[in-house]
Design a protein around this motif. Structure first.
Motif, PDB file in Angstrom:
ATOM      1  N   GLU A 350       0.853  -1.189   0.000  1.00  0.00           N
ATOM      2  CA  GLU A 350       0.000   0.000   0.000  1.00  0.00           C
ATOM      3  C   GLU A 350       0.882   1.230   0.000  1.00  0.00           C
ATOM      4  OE1 GLU A 350      -2.687   3.166   0.942  1.00  0.00           O
ATOM      5  OE2 GLU A 350      -0.824   2.665   2.001  1.00  0.00           O
ATOM      6  N   ARG A 351       0.571   2.200  -0.854  1.00  0.00           N
ATOM      7  CA  ARG A 351       1.389   3.397  -0.983  1.00  0.00           C
ATOM      8  C   ARG A 351       0.663   4.656  -0.514  1.00  0.00           C
ATOM      9  NH1 ARG A 351       5.634   0.294  -1.151  1.00  0.00           N
ATOM     10  NH2 ARG A 351       6.197  -0.595  -3.171  1.00  0.00           N
ATOM     11  N   PHE A 352      -0.540   4.875  -0.996  1.00  0.00           N
ATOM     12  CA  PHE A 352      -1.232   6.142  -0.764  1.00  0.00           C
ATOM     13  C   PHE A 352      -1.388   6.443   0.725  1.00  0.00           C
ATOM     14  CE2 PHE A 352      -5.299   8.406  -0.075  1.00  0.00           C
ATOM     15  CZ  PHE A 352      -4.982   9.616  -0.689  1.00  0.00           C
ATOM     16  N   GLY A 353      -1.893   5.505   1.498  1.00  0.00           N
ATOM     17  CA  GLY A 353      -2.128   5.739   2.920  1.00  0.00           C
ATOM     18  C   GLY A 353      -0.861   6.064   3.676  1.00  0.00           C
ATOM     19  N   HIS A 354       0.217   5.395   3.333  1.00  0.00           N
ATOM     20  CA  HIS A 354       1.485   5.652   4.013  1.00  0.00           C
ATOM     21  C   HIS A 354       2.025   7.040   3.672  1.00  0.00           C
ATOM     22  CE1 HIS A 354       1.235   1.272   4.428  1.00  0.00           C
ATOM     23  NE2 HIS A 354       2.136   1.375   5.392  1.00  0.00           N
ATOM     24  N   MET A 355       1.843   7.440   2.401  1.00  0.00           N
ATOM     25  CA  MET A 355       2.292   8.771   2.008  1.00  0.00           C
ATOM     26  C   MET A 355       1.474   9.858   2.711  1.00  0.00           C
ATOM     27  SD  MET A 355       2.247  10.591  -1.662  1.00  0.00           S
ATOM     28  CE  MET A 355       0.547  11.006  -1.308  1.00  0.00           C
ATOM     29  N   VAL A 356       0.148   9.643   2.807  1.00  0.00           N
ATOM     30  CA  VAL A 356      -0.712  10.611   3.488  1.00  0.00           C
ATOM     31  C   VAL A 356      -0.332  10.722   4.960  1.00  0.00           C
ATOM     32  CG1 VAL A 356      -3.080  11.056   4.233  1.00  0.00           C
ATOM     33  CG2 VAL A 356      -2.640  10.338   1.885  1.00  0.00           C
ATOM     34  N   PHE A 357      -0.025   9.600   5.586  1.00  0.00           N
ATOM     35  CA  PHE A 357       0.399   9.601   6.994  1.00  0.00           C
ATOM     36  C   PHE A 357       1.618  10.499   7.178  1.00  0.00           C
ATOM     37  CE2 PHE A 357       3.411   7.689  10.078  1.00  0.00           C
ATOM     38  CZ  PHE A 357       2.688   7.914  11.243  1.00  0.00           C
ATOM     39  N   ALA A 358       2.592  10.381   6.262  1.00  0.00           N
ATOM     40  CA  ALA A 358       3.804  11.195   6.367  1.00  0.00           C
ATOM     41  C   ALA A 358       3.500  12.680   6.161  1.00  0.00           C
ATOM     42  CB  ALA A 358       4.834  10.721   5.347  1.00  0.00           C
ATOM     43  N   LEU A 359       2.660  12.991   5.190  1.00  0.00           N
ATOM     44  CA  LEU A 359       2.343  14.400   4.919  1.00  0.00           C
ATOM     45  C   LEU A 359       1.501  15.011   6.033  1.00  0.00           C
ATOM     46  CD1 LEU A 359       1.696  14.400   1.062  1.00  0.00           C
ATOM     47  CD2 LEU A 359       3.666  15.302   2.301  1.00  0.00           C
ATOM     48  N   LEU A 360       0.694  14.220   6.707  1.00  0.00           N
ATOM     49  CA  LEU A 360      -0.057  14.738   7.851  1.00  0.00           C
ATOM     50  C   LEU A 360       0.885  15.095   9.003  1.00  0.00           C
ATOM     51  CD1 LEU A 360      -3.257  12.468   7.920  1.00  0.00           C
ATOM     52  CD2 LEU A 360      -3.070  14.862   7.192  1.00  0.00           C
ATOM     53  N   MET A 361       1.962  14.334   9.161  1.00  0.00           N
ATOM     54  CA  MET A 361       2.973  14.703  10.155  1.00  0.00           C
ATOM     55  C   MET A 361       3.623  16.028   9.777  1.00  0.00           C
ATOM     56  SD  MET A 361       4.974  11.341  11.592  1.00  0.00           S
ATOM     57  CE  MET A 361       5.590  10.777  10.022  1.00  0.00           C
ATOM     58  N   LEU A 362       3.855  16.215   8.478  1.00  0.00           N
ATOM     59  CA  LEU A 362       4.437  17.467   8.004  1.00  0.00           C
ATOM     60  C   LEU A 362       3.519  18.645   8.312  1.00  0.00           C
ATOM     61  CD1 LEU A 362       6.670  18.860   6.268  1.00  0.00           C
ATOM     62  CD2 LEU A 362       5.169  18.489   4.308  1.00  0.00           C
ATOM     63  N   THR A 397       8.630   5.646  -5.269  1.00  0.00           N
ATOM     64  CA  THR A 397       8.526   4.195  -5.412  1.00  0.00           C
ATOM     65  C   THR A 397       7.224   3.812  -6.096  1.00  0.00           C
ATOM     66  OG1 THR A 397       9.802   3.919  -3.371  1.00  0.00           O
ATOM     67  CG2 THR A 397       8.607   2.003  -4.169  1.00  0.00           C
ATOM     68  N   TRP A 398       6.144   4.495  -5.762  1.00  0.00           N
ATOM     69  CA  TRP A 398       4.848   4.270  -6.394  1.00  0.00           C
ATOM     70  C   TRP A 398       4.942   4.525  -7.901  1.00  0.00           C
ATOM     71  CZ3 TRP A 398      -0.243   7.293  -4.864  1.00  0.00           C
ATOM     72  CH2 TRP A 398      -1.358   6.518  -5.204  1.00  0.00           C
ATOM     73  N   ILE A 399       5.665   5.559  -8.286  1.00  0.00           N
ATOM     74  CA  ILE A 399       5.884   5.854  -9.700  1.00  0.00           C
ATOM     75  C   ILE A 399       6.616   4.697 -10.372  1.00  0.00           C
ATOM     76  CG2 ILE A 399       7.200   7.324 -11.292  1.00  0.00           C
ATOM     77  CD1 ILE A 399       6.603   9.664  -9.374  1.00  0.00           C
ATOM     78  N   SER A 400       7.678   4.208  -9.733  1.00  0.00           N
ATOM     79  CA  SER A 400       8.449   3.098 -10.287  1.00  0.00           C
ATOM     80  C   SER A 400       7.587   1.846 -10.404  1.00  0.00           C
ATOM     81  CB  SER A 400       9.676   2.825  -9.411  1.00  0.00           C
ATOM     82  OG  SER A 400      10.465   1.793  -9.940  1.00  0.00           O
ATOM     83  N   ASN A 401       6.708   1.622  -9.429  1.00  0.00           N
ATOM     84  CA  ASN A 401       5.821   0.457  -9.467  1.00  0.00           C
ATOM     85  C   ASN A 401       4.815   0.536 -10.607  1.00  0.00           C
ATOM     86  OD1 ASN A 401       5.558   0.319  -5.839  1.00  0.00           O
ATOM     87  ND2 ASN A 401       7.004  -0.697  -7.185  1.00  0.00           N
ATOM     88  N   THR A 402       4.332   1.723 -10.899  1.00  0.00           N
ATOM     89  CA  THR A 402       3.201   1.885 -11.809  1.00  0.00           C
ATOM     90  C   THR A 402       3.622   1.990 -13.259  1.00  0.00           C
ATOM     91  OG1 THR A 402       2.035   3.059 -10.046  1.00  0.00           O
ATOM     92  CG2 THR A 402       1.127   3.259 -12.256  1.00  0.00           C
ATOM     93  N   PHE A 403       4.745   2.671 -13.521  1.00  0.00           N
ATOM     94  CA  PHE A 403       5.203   2.866 -14.897  1.00  0.00           C
ATOM     95  C   PHE A 403       6.475   2.053 -15.103  1.00  0.00           C
ATOM     96  CE2 PHE A 403       2.952   6.588 -13.481  1.00  0.00           C
ATOM     97  CZ  PHE A 403       2.154   6.968 -14.542  1.00  0.00           C
ATOM     98  N   ALA A 404       6.328   0.708 -15.044  1.00  0.00           N
ATOM     99  CA  ALA A 404       7.573  -0.051 -14.915  1.00  0.00           C
ATOM    100  C   ALA A 404       7.595  -1.380 -15.650  1.00  0.00           C
ATOM    101  CB  ALA A 404       7.862  -0.299 -13.433  1.00  0.00           C
TER     102      ALA A 404
END
Length: 489
Positions: A350-362, A397-404
């Motif tokens: 899972e990528r989106f939720g983890h990224m949102v978690f980090a940005l919420l800390m920011l 990493t999500w970019i690498s996973n999706t266009f790869a």
């Protein structure tokens, strides 16, 4: 890119693979496993151990890469601006100039990587050259000399980050890539922590040594370290698995190639690509590339605090040396957070939720920073900001996973979208104007808005991928096919 049938869209990525894909040299062996399976696991464990040792050198390179990016912010605390006669927003322009080279160089550099057999030589040579240019900043006598040197450093530094991510993607499977990328980019935290310690020592003890100001020694020493590490990298970094690898046994080398073949398996014929103009045009007309690239740009700009971290620490009223030392603990914690969050992201796919978690800390860190000038609260805000650095790692990493699917398109996607993302870094220095200090309330508000835009764009991207996954599942049920690959969400 125009809309495609589900089977065509799915050809971009294969993620659902069999048990043979499980690969971690920490995996225990089961006595019930057949001998062939046990042999594969042992061989894969040895392969990954050797590979991790080689690619760990990328962390050291990235540490110096970040130090060379951010040393101007530390030098600013000991007369860098005054000695070179900078006025107004010239320091901000100096910081921004580095990223202009990134915008122009990243995509062509990754295309070059797909056509050469020695990425170790290419990346290490570029590193040694930018180290030499870094030392030239130390002998600058005016603003324009320093600006020219830093501008040229950007063209050479631009080859490293997207090139290193692409190199990792040629050796590691998709479910291994997030953790390794996070471990590699943990160099940001280590660099900011160790770089602050090194800078504080140099700036505090070398003023006037051999007739040079301490800030000049900062550029000299860090530049020479970069040259030395770059030369060593020519002999340590791995090349692509398709070429010779004397550090692997023939069986391990064969398995390395087989793993990458397994990772790209999917329904339909294998995708071929030349990495030429048609691929560039395809990427430039793909709305998803612009969507995610814009999200990456907003993410990078929202993380722009790291360019001015010593400046933010100095707003608490301590001396330059103490301010630099105060930068260390937040970045040590950031390194631990980055690896833990990215590893959990890989484990859960899972990528989106983890990224949102980090940005919420920011966002939390910015809210705390602009709410008060209290020392304790402001220092806590720096911790929250630093932990958010992993959001950039997960998104890339999500970019690498999706266009790869094909290696050349993967290189192009990483370079192209990182190029768009770097435009955020180019504008970022102007978010932190000196006239807005010491509270930097306007800066915090702008970064909160940018982080929110990034989350919104990534949510749109996630919804699109979820619809493609649902369409793929419906097609499989209709045609009675086994479950194929899915996009990571």
């Amino acid at each position: 890119m125009s809309s495609r049938a589900p089977s065509e869209n799915r050809s971009l990525l294969h993620l659902e693979i069999g048990d043979s894909t499980t690969s971690s040299y920490g995996t225990s062996l089961n006595s019930n496993d057949d001998p062939e399976s046990i042999s594969r696991k042992v061989l894969e464990r040895n392969l990954l151990r050797k590979l991790d040792f080689r690619t760990a050198y990328l962390v050291l390179i990235y540490i110096l890469n970040q130090m060379d990016r951010n040393n101007a912010a530390a030098a600013r605390l000991r007369g860098f601006e005054e000695d070179l006669g900078m006025k107004g927003n010239q320091f901000n322009t100096l910081i921004s100039s580095l990223y202009i080279g990134y915008v122009f160089t990243q995509t062509p550099s990754n295309l070059i990587l797909t056509r050469i057999s020695k990425p170790s030589l290419y990346l290490s040579s570029c590193m040694s050259l930018w180290g030499l240019l870094t030392t030239l900043i130390g002998i600058s006598t005016n603003y324009y000399q320093a600006l020219s040197s830093r501008f040229l450093v950007g063209f050479l530094e631009a080859t490293f980050y997207p090139g290193a991510v692409y190199l990792l993607s040629r050796w590691y499977k998709r479910e291994e890539l997030g953790y390794r990328t996070a471990f590699f980019t943990a160099g940001i935290g280590i660099s900011n922590a160790f770089g602050s310690l090194l800078a504080s020592g140099i700036l505090a003890t070398m003023e006037g040594f051999l007739g040079y100001a301490a800030w000049r020694w900062l550029f000299f020493i860090e530049g020479y370290l970069t040259v030395f590490v770059g030369i060593c990298g020519m002999f340590i970094l791995p090349d692509f698995p398709s070429g010779p690898a004397r550090w692997l046994t023939p069986a391990e080398h064969a398995l390395a190639r087989k793993r990458m073949e397994e990772d790209s398996e999917g329904h339909g014929p294998a995708e071929t690509s030349s990495g030429g103009f048609s691929d560039i045009l395809s990427m430039m007309t793909d709305w998803r590339a612009w969507l995610v690239g814009t999200a990456l740009s907003c993410c990078n700009a929202s993380l722009s605090f790291n360019m001015f971290f010593p400046t933010l620490a100095a707003t608490m009223g301590y001396s330059p040396t103490i301010s630099l030392l105060l930068c260390v603990p937040p970045w040590i914690a950031s390194t631990i957070t980055a690896v833990a969050v990215a590893r959990h992201s890989d484990a859960t796919r899972e990528r989106f939720g983890h990224m949102v978690f980090a940005l919420l800390m920011l966002i939390t860190g910015y809210v705390l920073a602009m709410s008060t000038m209290n020392f304790t609260v402001r220092y806590i805000s720096l911790f929250f900001m630093a932990q958010a650095q992993v959001s950039n790692v997960i998104l890339l990493t999500w970019i690498s996973n999706t266009f790869a699917r094909s290696s050349s398109k993967r290189a192009l996607a990483i370079g192209f979208m990182n190029c768009i993302g770097t435009s955020g870094n180019t504008l970022s220095p102007y978010i932190w104007l000196s006239s807005w200090g010491p509270t930097y309330t306007n800066s915090c508000l702008i970064c909160i808005a940018l982080a929110s835009i990034c989350i919104s764009l990534c949510w749109v991207f996630r919804q699109h991928l979820e619809r493609l996954n649902e369409a793929a599942g419906a097609e499989e049920r209709e045609l009675n096919l086994t479950k194929g690959y899915r996009y990571l969400l």
